[in-house]
Design a protein around this motif. Structure first.
Motif, PDB file in Angstrom:
ATOM      1  N   TYR A 157       0.968  -1.162  -0.008  1.00 40.60           N
ATOM      2  CA  TYR A 157       0.054   0.007  -0.030  1.00 40.60           C
ATOM      3  C   TYR A 157       0.829   1.168  -0.036  1.00 40.60           C
ATOM      4  CZ  TYR A 157      -4.060   3.338   0.918  1.00 40.60           C
ATOM      5  OH  TYR A 157      -4.788   4.084   1.020  1.00 40.60           O
ATOM      6  N   ALA A 158       2.121   1.479   0.666  1.00 41.53           N
ATOM      7  CA  ALA A 158       2.778   2.287   0.620  1.00 41.53           C
ATOM      8  C   ALA A 158       3.542   2.740  -0.731  1.00 41.53           C
ATOM      9  CB  ALA A 158       4.212   2.018   1.465  1.00 41.53           C
ATOM     10  N   PHE A 159       3.628   1.819  -1.569  1.00 40.65           N
ATOM     11  CA  PHE A 159       3.981   1.965  -2.844  1.00 40.65           C
ATOM     12  C   PHE A 159       2.770   2.489  -3.565  1.00 40.65           C
ATOM     13  CE2 PHE A 159       6.948  -1.759  -2.053  1.00 40.65           C
ATOM     14  CZ  PHE A 159       8.338  -1.062  -2.156  1.00 40.65           C
ATOM     15  N   TYR A 160       1.486   2.016  -3.342  1.00 43.49           N
ATOM     16  CA  TYR A 160       0.341   2.537  -4.034  1.00 43.49           C
ATOM     17  C   TYR A 160       0.322   3.981  -3.751  1.00 43.49           C
ATOM     18  CZ  TYR A 160      -4.626   3.331  -4.686  1.00 43.49           C
ATOM     19  OH  TYR A 160      -5.796   3.740  -5.015  1.00 43.49           O
ATOM     20  N   LEU A 161       0.503   4.449  -2.680  1.00 38.03           N
ATOM     21  CA  LEU A 161       0.275   5.684  -2.314  1.00 38.03           C
ATOM     22  C   LEU A 161       1.401   6.725  -2.867  1.00 38.03           C
ATOM     23  CD1 LEU A 161      -0.483   5.356   1.633  1.00 38.03           C
ATOM     24  CD2 LEU A 161      -2.151   6.321   0.077  1.00 38.03           C
ATOM     25  N   MET A 162       2.580   5.956  -2.940  1.00 39.68           N
ATOM     26  CA  MET A 162       3.684   6.772  -3.578  1.00 39.68           C
ATOM     27  C   MET A 162       3.447   7.243  -4.952  1.00 39.68           C
ATOM     28  SD  MET A 162       6.796   4.643  -1.458  1.00 39.68           S
ATOM     29  CE  MET A 162       7.877   5.320  -2.542  1.00 39.68           C
ATOM     30  N   ASP A 163       2.801   6.014  -5.735  1.00 38.54           N
ATOM     31  CA  ASP A 163       2.659   6.243  -7.151  1.00 38.54           C
ATOM     32  C   ASP A 163       1.444   6.982  -7.462  1.00 38.54           C
ATOM     33  OD1 ASP A 163       4.505   4.394  -7.714  1.00 38.54           O
ATOM     34  OD2 ASP A 163       3.359   2.884  -7.893  1.00 38.54           O
ATOM     35  N   ARG A 164       0.219   6.806  -6.620  1.00 39.40           N
ATOM     36  CA  ARG A 164      -1.053   7.321  -6.962  1.00 39.40           C
ATOM     37  C   ARG A 164      -0.855   8.936  -6.562  1.00 39.40           C
ATOM     38  NH1 ARG A 164      -7.232   6.112  -5.660  1.00 39.40           N
ATOM     39  NH2 ARG A 164      -8.043   7.969  -6.783  1.00 39.40           N
ATOM     40  N   PHE A 165      -0.421   9.037  -5.316  1.00 41.71           N
ATOM     41  CA  PHE A 165      -0.522  10.540  -4.536  1.00 41.71           C
ATOM     42  C   PHE A 165       0.924  11.278  -4.699  1.00 41.71           C
ATOM     43  CE2 PHE A 165      -4.281   8.223  -2.476  1.00 41.71           C
ATOM     44  CZ  PHE A 165      -5.109   8.786  -3.233  1.00 41.71           C
TER      45      PHE A 165
END
Length: 414
Positions: free
Chosen positions: A251-259
């Protein structure tokens, strides 16, 4: 038996019906330290990825190795120690974790990283079944509360890992993991003290031939009912821990990519998820006592679904709020699942603890590996969207025997 021996035995017998809070607090603290060590590994994935040039698939294999080591070993330890309890295993397990932490700080390659992750996994595999047995012995008549206190320590350690990673380990790099040698050393000292209490309790209990007599079920359930219930519980664990693997590992990677968040900023979302889970763990046992264990298991999994399904479509603020709600609900049920399963198979405290903690780690490890491949193939957003459907498996909790049937207060339907 001598007068002194009789006196000691009477003390132990009184303790068997009393809740031994100092012992429960001690094993909860060790659980905190152990799970903080274990959870810092996925929290450090961004650092390890950069320092060792790892792919997402390799990151998935690190999670798989950590969790599968514990998964394979824990049930075997639980089965063995049900017949032959070994108090001295408690500090020995933490020695493996200490060696693993030192190795992880200096691991020069992916292969060596896996070797030292195995040592941490062995330490965790030893801790859970034996400490869960200590919780059972120290619980008196409050089994659910005791398991919640024990599990609270683990969830607190998991919650602290992302914050420690953001504040200390990510800025300072891979070698900063040496700080966790202090945590492992403290855990060894506490485990030595707990193992002495454990050994004394077992010694007197054996002389009194009273160990396990409190676990006799009033009405035996059929093998088919027990098998079905255990199968459903495994599906509950699958939904919970694979979903948690998607959150803690990716999820940390997802947040870094999306936001476009920084690594440190993204770790605070995981902290919110896990600190809420700590609260959920603590209240899960008392709520189960009030509303029923089956109902609590059902709610803890299925109740997460609306929020997990909304999470991939939320903005930064709502994502933080949803992480809190998901952690609060999802993590409220694990201690309840363990106690429910121990009541299904009385007298198998260590086996059940080893099996269920092992399954938790194993399913999380398998999920971590598969989700890593999915992330490499389809992207991080797909990982979060697909895993969001897992809590819907909570519907299967309707197949579990009611609390009244489990307690023998109502006959089982044939």
């Amino acid at each position: 038996m001598s007068q002194a021996g009789t006196s000691q035995a009477s003390v132990i017998m009184r303790q068997s019906s009393a809740t031994m809070y100092p012992i429960l607090l001690a094993i909860s603290i060790v659980h905190l330290l152990n799970d903080a060590i274990q959870s810092i590994i996925p929290a450090m994935f961004p650092v390890l990825r950069d320092s060792l040039s790892l792919s997402f698939a390799q990151i998935g294999w690190i999670g798989f190795t950590l969790n599968m080591t514990a998964s394979v070993i824990q049930p075997a330890i639980g089965l063995y120690t049900d017949a032959r309890p070994k108090p001295y295993l408690l500090p020995i397990g933490m020695l493996f974790s200490l060696a693993g932490v030192i190795g992880l700080a200096f691991a020069p390659s992916f292969v060596w990283l896996l070797v030292f992750v195995v040592l941490v996994g062995i330490g965790s595999a030893v801790l859970h079944p034996e400490s869960s047995r200590v919780a059972h012995l120290a619980a008196g008549s409050r089994k659910g509360l005791a398991q919640s206190i024990f599990q609270l320590g683990g969830n607190t350690g998991q919650a602290l890992a992302p914050v420690l990673a953001a504040l200390i380990f990510i800025p300072l790099g891979q070698k900063s993991m040496l700080w966790f040698t202090l945590a492992a050393g403290a855990a060894i000292i506490v485990q030595i003290s707990v193992s002495r209490w454990y050994g004394n309790h077992l010694s007197v209990s054996r002389r009194q031939s009273s160990v396990g007599q409190a676990d006799v079920r009033k009405v035996a359930l059929s093998r088919g009912t027990v098998a079905l219930a255990l199968t459903v519980l495994v599906f509950m664990l699958f939904s919970k821990f694979v979903y948690m693997a998607s959150m803690t590992g990716y999820y940390a990677f997802y947040l870094m990519d999306r936001f476009h968040m920084t690594t440190e900023h993204a770790q605070y979302y995981l902290f919110a998820l896990l600190i809420a889970g700590m609260v959920g763990t603590f209240v899960g046992g008392p709520l189960a006592d009030r509303f029923g264990r089956r109902n609590m298991i059902w709610f803890s999994i299925l109740g997460t679904a609306p929020f997990s399904l909304l999470l991939p479509y939320a903005g930064p603020l709502w994502s933080l709020i949803l992480c809190v709600l998901i952690g609060l609900i999802l993590l409220s049920g694990f201690s309840v699942i363990v106690v429910y399963a121990q009541e299904l198979l009385p007298g198998k405290v260590g086996t059940i603890a080893g099996l269920f903690f092992g399954l938790a780690f194993g399913l999380g490890g398998i999920g971590s590996a598969l989700l890593g491949y999915l992330a490499d193939w389809a992207g991080m957003e797909i990982v979060i969207k697909v895993s969001a459907f897992l809590p819907l498996l909570g519907l299967l909790a309707a197949l579990l025997p009611s609390d009244a049937i489990l307690a023998g207060k109502r006959p089982e339907r044939k």
